[in-house]
Design a protein around this motif. Structure first.
Motif, PDB file in Angstrom:
ATOM      1  N   UNK A 132      46.623  43.556 -15.457  1.00 19.94           N
ATOM      2  CA  UNK A 132      46.466  42.140 -15.810  1.00 19.94           C
ATOM      3  C   UNK A 132      47.757  41.400 -15.480  1.00 19.94           C
ATOM      4  N   UNK A 133      47.623  40.222 -14.895  1.00 18.59           N
ATOM      5  CA  UNK A 133      48.776  39.358 -14.626  1.00 18.59           C
ATOM      6  C   UNK A 133      48.687  38.123 -15.511  1.00 18.59           C
ATOM      7  N   UNK A 134      49.811  37.760 -16.101  1.00 18.99           N
ATOM      8  CA  UNK A 134      49.929  36.515 -16.849  1.00 18.99           C
ATOM      9  C   UNK A 134      50.909  35.636 -16.087  1.00 18.99           C
ATOM     10  N   UNK A 135      50.423  34.505 -15.599  1.00 17.97           N
ATOM     11  CA  UNK A 135      51.272  33.553 -14.891  1.00 17.97           C
ATOM     12  C   UNK A 135      51.390  32.330 -15.780  1.00 17.97           C
ATOM     13  N   UNK A 136      52.611  32.026 -16.214  1.00 22.12           N
ATOM     14  CA  UNK A 136      52.812  30.941 -17.177  1.00 22.12           C
ATOM     15  C   UNK A 136      53.596  29.799 -16.543  1.00 22.12           C
ATOM     16  N   UNK A 137      53.012  28.614 -16.627  1.00 24.17           N
ATOM     17  CA  UNK A 137      53.669  27.391 -16.188  1.00 24.17           C
ATOM     18  C   UNK A 137      53.803  26.486 -17.401  1.00 24.17           C
ATOM     19  N   UNK A 138      54.901  25.749 -17.464  1.00 21.49           N
ATOM     20  CA  UNK A 138      55.095  24.835 -18.582  1.00 21.49           C
ATOM     21  C   UNK A 138      55.651  23.500 -18.099  1.00 21.49           C
ATOM     22  N   UNK A 139      55.127  22.439 -18.676  1.00 24.44           N
ATOM     23  CA  UNK A 139      55.666  21.090 -18.471  1.00 24.44           C
ATOM     24  C   UNK A 139      55.736  20.680 -17.002  1.00 24.44           C
ATOM     25  N   UNK A 140      54.586  20.612 -16.361  1.00 28.90           N
ATOM     26  CA  UNK A 140      54.518  20.129 -14.983  1.00 28.90           C
ATOM     27  C   UNK A 140      55.008  18.683 -14.863  1.00 28.90           C
ATOM     28  N   UNK A 141      54.648  17.851 -15.820  1.00 33.14           N
ATOM     29  CA  UNK A 141      54.990  16.416 -15.781  1.00 33.14           C
ATOM     30  C   UNK A 141      54.525  15.767 -14.480  1.00 33.14           C
ATOM     31  N   UNK A 142      53.305  16.048 -14.067  1.00 31.37           N
ATOM     32  CA  UNK A 142      52.773  15.473 -12.833  1.00 31.37           C
ATOM     33  C   UNK A 142      52.622  13.962 -13.013  1.00 31.37           C
ATOM     34  N   UNK A 143      53.155  13.218 -12.042  1.00 36.49           N
ATOM     35  CA  UNK A 143      53.056  11.757 -12.115  1.00 36.49           C
ATOM     36  C   UNK A 143      52.390  11.153 -10.883  1.00 36.49           C
ATOM     37  N   UNK A 144      52.220  11.952  -9.818  1.00 37.56           N
ATOM     38  CA  UNK A 144      51.560  11.451  -8.614  1.00 37.56           C
ATOM     39  C   UNK A 144      51.106  12.632  -7.769  1.00 37.56           C
ATOM     40  N   UNK A 145      50.346  12.320  -6.743  1.00 34.80           N
ATOM     41  CA  UNK A 145      49.892  13.374  -5.839  1.00 34.80           C
ATOM     42  C   UNK A 145      51.008  13.850  -4.921  1.00 34.80           C
ATOM     43  N   UNK A 146      52.170  13.224  -4.993  1.00 35.09           N
ATOM     44  CA  UNK A 146      53.321  13.618  -4.180  1.00 35.09           C
ATOM     45  C   UNK A 146      54.282  14.551  -4.912  1.00 35.09           C
ATOM     46  N   UNK A 147      54.006  14.865  -6.169  1.00 34.28           N
ATOM     47  CA  UNK A 147      54.890  15.737  -6.933  1.00 34.28           C
ATOM     48  C   UNK A 147      54.963  17.125  -6.299  1.00 34.28           C
ATOM     49  N   UNK A 148      56.135  17.739  -6.416  1.00 32.25           N
ATOM     50  CA  UNK A 148      56.387  19.042  -5.804  1.00 32.25           C
ATOM     51  C   UNK A 148      55.333  20.068  -6.177  1.00 32.25           C
ATOM     52  N   UNK A 149      55.010  20.153  -7.444  1.00 29.86           N
ATOM     53  CA  UNK A 149      54.067  21.176  -7.903  1.00 29.86           C
ATOM     54  C   UNK A 149      52.678  20.974  -7.287  1.00 29.86           C
ATOM     55  N   UNK A 150      52.345  19.740  -6.944  1.00 33.06           N
ATOM     56  CA  UNK A 150      51.055  19.436  -6.324  1.00 33.06           C
ATOM     57  C   UNK A 150      51.098  19.724  -4.826  1.00 33.06           C
ATOM     58  N   UNK A 151      52.174  19.301  -4.180  1.00 29.87           N
ATOM     59  CA  UNK A 151      52.244  19.428  -2.715  1.00 29.87           C
ATOM     60  C   UNK A 151      52.644  20.827  -2.246  1.00 29.87           C
ATOM     61  N   UNK A 152      53.249  21.607  -3.110  1.00 27.40           N
ATOM     62  CA  UNK A 152      53.748  22.918  -2.701  1.00 27.40           C
ATOM     63  C   UNK A 152      52.967  24.073  -3.322  1.00 27.40           C
ATOM     64  N   UNK A 153      51.708  23.843  -3.620  1.00 26.53           N
ATOM     65  CA  UNK A 153      50.907  24.876  -4.281  1.00 26.53           C
ATOM     66  C   UNK A 153      50.805  26.146  -3.423  1.00 26.53           C
ATOM     67  N   UNK A 154      50.827  26.007  -2.111  1.00 23.37           N
ATOM     68  CA  UNK A 154      50.768  27.192  -1.247  1.00 23.37           C
ATOM     69  C   UNK A 154      51.981  28.088  -1.462  1.00 23.37           C
ATOM     70  N   UNK A 155      53.151  27.480  -1.589  1.00 23.19           N
ATOM     71  CA  UNK A 155      54.366  28.258  -1.808  1.00 23.19           C
ATOM     72  C   UNK A 155      54.382  28.883  -3.201  1.00 23.19           C
ATOM     73  N   UNK A 156      53.850  28.162  -4.172  1.00 22.58           N
ATOM     74  CA  UNK A 156      53.759  28.702  -5.530  1.00 22.58           C
ATOM     75  C   UNK A 156      52.839  29.920  -5.530  1.00 22.58           C
ATOM     76  N   UNK A 157      51.702  29.801  -4.865  1.00 18.48           N
ATOM     77  CA  UNK A 157      50.765  30.928  -4.777  1.00 18.48           C
ATOM     78  C   UNK A 157      51.413  32.106  -4.048  1.00 18.48           C
TER      79      UNK A 157
END
Length: 90
Positions: A3-28
Motif C-alpha cells: 500500500x502507498x500513502x501519498x500525502x499532500x497538504x495545503x495546495x492553495x490553488x488559486x488559478x489554473x496556472x499554479x505549479x501544482x496544477x501545471x506540473x502534475x506530470x512531474x508530480x506523478x
C-alpha cells in the motif's frame, strides 16, 4: 499487499496556472517509483485545497487530482487508487 500513502497538504490553488496544477506530470513521475510496486494507493489531501476558500477554482483541483490518478494508473493499471480529502485551514 503493498500500500502507498501519498500525502499532500495545503495546495492553495488559486488559478489554473499554479505549479501544482501545471506540473502534475512531474508530480506523478516523482511518485511512480513507489506506486508502481503497490496494489493499493491512497492519495491523501489535507488543508487548504484552494486559496482563500475560493470555490470557483475547485475544478482546477479536481482536474489535477484526476490527472494524477490517470498518470499513476498508466504505469500501474491494476492498482486500486482512492482519494481521502480532508479540506480545512492548515
Amino acid at each position: 499487499m503493498k500500500v502507498a500513502l501519498i500525502h499532500f497538504s495545503d495546495f492553495h490553488i488559486s488559478s489554473q496556472e499554479d505549479f501544482v496544477v501545471t506540473q502534475v506530470n512531474q508530480i506523478a513521475s516523482a511518485c511512480k517509483p513507489l506506486t508502481n510496486l503497490c496494489d493499493k494507493i491512497f492519495i491523501i489531501v489535507t488543508g487548504d485545497v484552494v486559496d482563500k476558500g475560493n470555490i470557483s477554482v475547485y475544478p482546477y483541483a479536481e482536474s489535477m487530482l484526476k490527472s494524477l490518478k490517470s498518470e499513476l494508473q498508466d504505469e500501474n493499471a491494476t492498482a486500486d487508487i482512492q482519494f481521502l480529502i480532508v479540506p480545512g485551514n492548515h
